[in-house]
Enzyme design. Structure first.
Site, PDB file in Angstrom:
ATOM      1  CB  CYS A 107      53.186 -37.561  49.168  1.00  0.00           C
ATOM      2  SG  CYS A 107      53.481 -39.305  49.423  1.00  0.00           S
ATOM      3  CG  ASN A 116      57.096 -41.302  47.663  1.00  0.00           C
ATOM      4  OD1 ASN A 116      57.234 -40.496  48.577  1.00  0.00           O
ATOM      5  ND2 ASN A 116      55.970 -41.430  46.976  1.00  0.00           N
ATOM      6  CG  HIS A 142      56.231 -35.787  46.858  1.00  0.00           C
ATOM      7  ND1 HIS A 142      56.879 -36.400  47.911  1.00  0.00           N
ATOM      8  CD2 HIS A 142      55.374 -36.713  46.348  1.00  0.00           C
ATOM      9  CE1 HIS A 142      56.437 -37.635  48.019  1.00  0.00           C
ATOM     10  NE2 HIS A 142      55.522 -37.857  47.090  1.00  0.00           N
TER      11      HIS A 142
HETATM   12  N1  ACO Z   1      58.514 -54.417  38.490  1.00  0.00           N
HETATM   13  C1  ACO Z   1      58.320 -54.931  37.272  1.00  0.00           C
HETATM   14  N2  ACO Z   1      57.196 -54.727  36.562  1.00  0.00           N
HETATM   15  C2  ACO Z   1      56.223 -53.973  37.111  1.00  0.00           C
HETATM   16  C3  ACO Z   1      56.370 -53.397  38.392  1.00  0.00           C
HETATM   17  C4  ACO Z   1      57.567 -53.653  39.097  1.00  0.00           C
HETATM   18  N3  ACO Z   1      57.815 -53.139  40.308  1.00  0.00           N
HETATM   19  N4  ACO Z   1      55.254 -52.704  38.688  1.00  0.00           N
HETATM   20  C5  ACO Z   1      54.422 -52.826  37.637  1.00  0.00           C
HETATM   21  N5  ACO Z   1      55.011 -53.586  36.670  1.00  0.00           N
HETATM   22  C6  ACO Z   1      54.471 -53.955  35.385  1.00  0.00           C
HETATM   23  C7  ACO Z   1      52.973 -53.947  35.346  1.00  0.00           C
HETATM   24  O1  ACO Z   1      52.453 -55.187  35.797  1.00  0.00           O
HETATM   25  C8  ACO Z   1      52.704 -53.698  33.877  1.00  0.00           C
HETATM   26  O2  ACO Z   1      52.855 -54.905  33.175  1.00  0.00           O
HETATM   27  P1  ACO Z   1      51.895 -55.259  31.915  1.00  0.00           P
HETATM   28  O3  ACO Z   1      52.175 -54.170  30.926  1.00  0.00           O
HETATM   29  O4  ACO Z   1      52.370 -56.598  31.521  1.00  0.00           O
HETATM   30  O5  ACO Z   1      50.505 -55.187  32.453  1.00  0.00           O
HETATM   31  C9  ACO Z   1      53.839 -52.786  33.454  1.00  0.00           C
HETATM   32  O6  ACO Z   1      54.877 -52.968  34.432  1.00  0.00           O
HETATM   33  C10 ACO Z   1      53.452 -51.324  33.376  1.00  0.00           C
HETATM   34  O7  ACO Z   1      52.792 -50.963  34.596  1.00  0.00           O
HETATM   35  P2  ACO Z   1      52.221 -49.533  34.830  1.00  0.00           P
HETATM   36  O8  ACO Z   1      51.629 -49.468  36.197  1.00  0.00           O
HETATM   37  O9  ACO Z   1      51.362 -49.123  33.701  1.00  0.00           O
HETATM   38  O10 ACO Z   1      53.599 -48.668  34.770  1.00  0.00           O
HETATM   39  P3  ACO Z   1      53.829 -47.132  34.823  1.00  0.00           P
HETATM   40  O11 ACO Z   1      54.747 -46.723  33.754  1.00  0.00           O
HETATM   41  O12 ACO Z   1      52.549 -46.353  34.983  1.00  0.00           O
HETATM   42  O13 ACO Z   1      54.652 -46.963  36.180  1.00  0.00           O
HETATM   43  C11 ACO Z   1      54.350 -46.273  38.456  1.00  0.00           C
HETATM   44  C12 ACO Z   1      54.071 -47.337  37.407  1.00  0.00           C
HETATM   45  C13 ACO Z   1      55.850 -46.201  38.653  1.00  0.00           C
HETATM   46  C14 ACO Z   1      53.672 -46.684  39.744  1.00  0.00           C
HETATM   47  C15 ACO Z   1      53.819 -44.897  37.961  1.00  0.00           C
HETATM   48  O14 ACO Z   1      52.526 -45.051  37.476  1.00  0.00           O
HETATM   49  C16 ACO Z   1      53.853 -43.856  39.027  1.00  0.00           C
HETATM   50  O15 ACO Z   1      54.890 -43.453  39.516  1.00  0.00           O
HETATM   51  N6  ACO Z   1      52.657 -43.320  39.393  1.00  0.00           N
HETATM   52  C17 ACO Z   1      52.560 -42.318  40.430  1.00  0.00           C
HETATM   53  C18 ACO Z   1      52.681 -42.981  41.750  1.00  0.00           C
HETATM   54  C19 ACO Z   1      52.750 -42.010  42.884  1.00  0.00           C
HETATM   55  O16 ACO Z   1      53.030 -40.840  42.709  1.00  0.00           O
HETATM   56  N7  ACO Z   1      52.529 -42.564  44.071  1.00  0.00           N
HETATM   57  C20 ACO Z   1      52.709 -41.848  45.273  1.00  0.00           C
HETATM   58  C21 ACO Z   1      51.575 -40.954  45.586  1.00  0.00           C
HETATM   59  S1  ACO Z   1      51.973 -39.908  46.861  1.00  0.00           S
HETATM   60  C22 ACO Z   1      51.285 -40.365  48.367  1.00  0.00           C
HETATM   61  O17 ACO Z   1      50.592 -39.597  48.969  1.00  0.00           O
HETATM   62  C23 ACO Z   1      51.587 -41.614  49.004  1.00  0.00           C
END
Ligand code: ACO
Length: 351
Positions: free
Chosen positions: A113, A308, A278
């Site tokens: 990314c 993304n 990004h």
């Molecule tokens: N739908 C419903 N619930 C979900 C989902 C989903 N798709 N995914 C996770 N949850 C739940 C989890 O199980 C958790 O439940 P719990 O509280 O009962 O345990 C709750 O939602 C919170 O999960 P978190 O992972 O803590 O949520 P967060 O607010 O951190 O959001 C996310 C998650 C969107 C992935 C965020 O952390 C993020 O965007 N991180 C960066 C990711 C990123 O940039 N990735 C790409 C990298 S670039 C590359 O090179 C590929």
């Protein structure tokens, strides 16, 4: 000395959009959760048999038309993807063949990314050292192959049969990752700018200590053979992601790299017309924007419509801004991105 500038852009996404509600048919998720946590509303996926060089060829043709050049004028390709057609060779050569320019050198870069600041830096070096005159930079990714569901017919609405409970559970195990990504490609044709215009500078970083923040655990050459049935049973062909940690690292490092790059080149945030970031998560970019006290209109977003698209996000957004007549010649643009590796960086360019 003038650096490279953009003379044409194009982007391409495959098929029909897939909504958040459609994803909720194959895993336990909801439109509300995905919108609130990421800003994403829909994304696209490649069809079976379609690869990144197919998406890239479409985007590249549009970019060449926009630049008013024949693809034969391209004398270097820089191709960024983390989802190539083959383990080897890379997809850049496949793109060259599809564009009718075999024998043109194609460099495949692996910054995921974070590709665009690296690609711009490399392309600028190639042009300023007289190794190339017209560089095609492409970012393309096709994530459909690592999605944790098999029920593509249910997802597309072709079938309304019930999904097997085990399949639904598998989707749910990987939902934090699976809802984020979409497929697409973007291309930019680059040439040396005139006068003072063009690439100003880039600051890029790689820190392999954080390789496991987002990576695919299996299918690599530490293992004999490099793919085994057990890897699939352990679902290790699906990326593992430490979402929260990535989120925090992205906000900290992107804010820092933009600040340092601008300071180094005597550019104030007021001087910059666009911060093209990004598109991993709207909340990441909003946090960077708040930390740097940037006005929202300077940090555009299109993640709602594409998700993304990894190496393609920065190019797709740039293409949309140019085609809408918002991003214009003379604008000062800061590109910023962070991705698997971890790699991250920023680049400044006067269009
Ligand atoms: N739908 C419903 N619930 C979900 C989902 C989903 N798709 N995914 C996770 N949850 C739940 C989890 O199980 C958790 O439940 P719990 O509280 O009962 O345990 C709750 O939602 C919170 O999960 P978190 O992972 O803590 O949520 P967060 O607010 O951190 O959001 C996310 C998650 C969107 C992935 C965020 O952390 C993020 O965007 N991180 C960066 C990711 C990123 O940039 N990735 C790409 C990298 S670039 C590359 O090179 C590929």
């Amino acid at each position: 000395m003038a650096g490279i500038t953009i003379i044409g852009t194009g982007h391409y996404v495959p098929g029909k959009p897939v909504s958040n509600s459609a994803l909720a048919k194959v895993m336990d998720t909801s439109d509300e959760w995905i919108r609130q946590r990421t800003g994403i509303e829909q994304r696209y996926y490649v069809a079976e048999g379609e690869g990144v060089s197919d998406l890239a060829a479409e985007a590249s043709r549009l970019a060449c038309a926009d630049a008013n050049i024949d693809p034969k004028e391209i004398d270097y390709i820089v191709f960024a993807t983390m989802t190539p057609e083959f383990v080897f060779p890379g997809s850049g050569g496949l793109l060259g063949a599809k564009l009718g320019i075999p024998r043109v050198p194609a460099l495949d870069i692996r910054q995921q990314c974070a590709a665009m600041p690296f690609a711009l830096q490399v392309a600028n070096g190639l042009v300023l050292s007289d190794q190339a005159k017209t560089v095609l930079i492409v970012g393309a990714d096709a994530h459909a192959g690592f999605m944790p569901w098999e029920d593509w017919d249910v997802l597309s609405g072709e079938s309304d049969r019930a999904v097997r409970p085990e399949a639904f559970e598998k989707g749910t195990r990987h939902r934090g990752l699976a809802v984020l990504f979409g497929d697409g490609a973007a291309a930019m044709v680059m040439r040396k700018g005139e006068g003072e215009k063009g690439f100003i500078g880039a600051q890029v970083h790689t820190d392999g200590r954080m390789y496991d923040r987002i990576f695919i655990p299996s299918g690599g050459f530490r293992s004999r053979p490099y793919f085994t049935p057990e890897m699939f049973e352990r679902e290790e062909h699906i990326p593992r992601m430490q979402g929260r940690d990535l989120f925090k690292t992205a906000v900290t490092e992107l804010s820092r790299v933009v600040t340092q790059l601008c300071e180094k080149h005597g550019v104030t945030f007021e001087d910059v017309d666009w911060f093209v970031a990004h598109q991993a998560n709207d909340r990441i970019n909003n946090a960077v924007r708040q930390q740097l006290k940037l006005p929202p209109e300077k940090v555009p977003s299109n993640i709602a419509r594409f998700g993304n698209t990894s190496a393609a996000t920065v190019g797709i957004l740039t293409d949309e801004l140019r085609r809408d007549g918002k991003m214009k010649e003379g604008d000062l643009v800061c590109f910023l991105a962070l991705g698997s590796g971890l790699n991250w960086g920023a680049a400044l360019m006067q269009l």
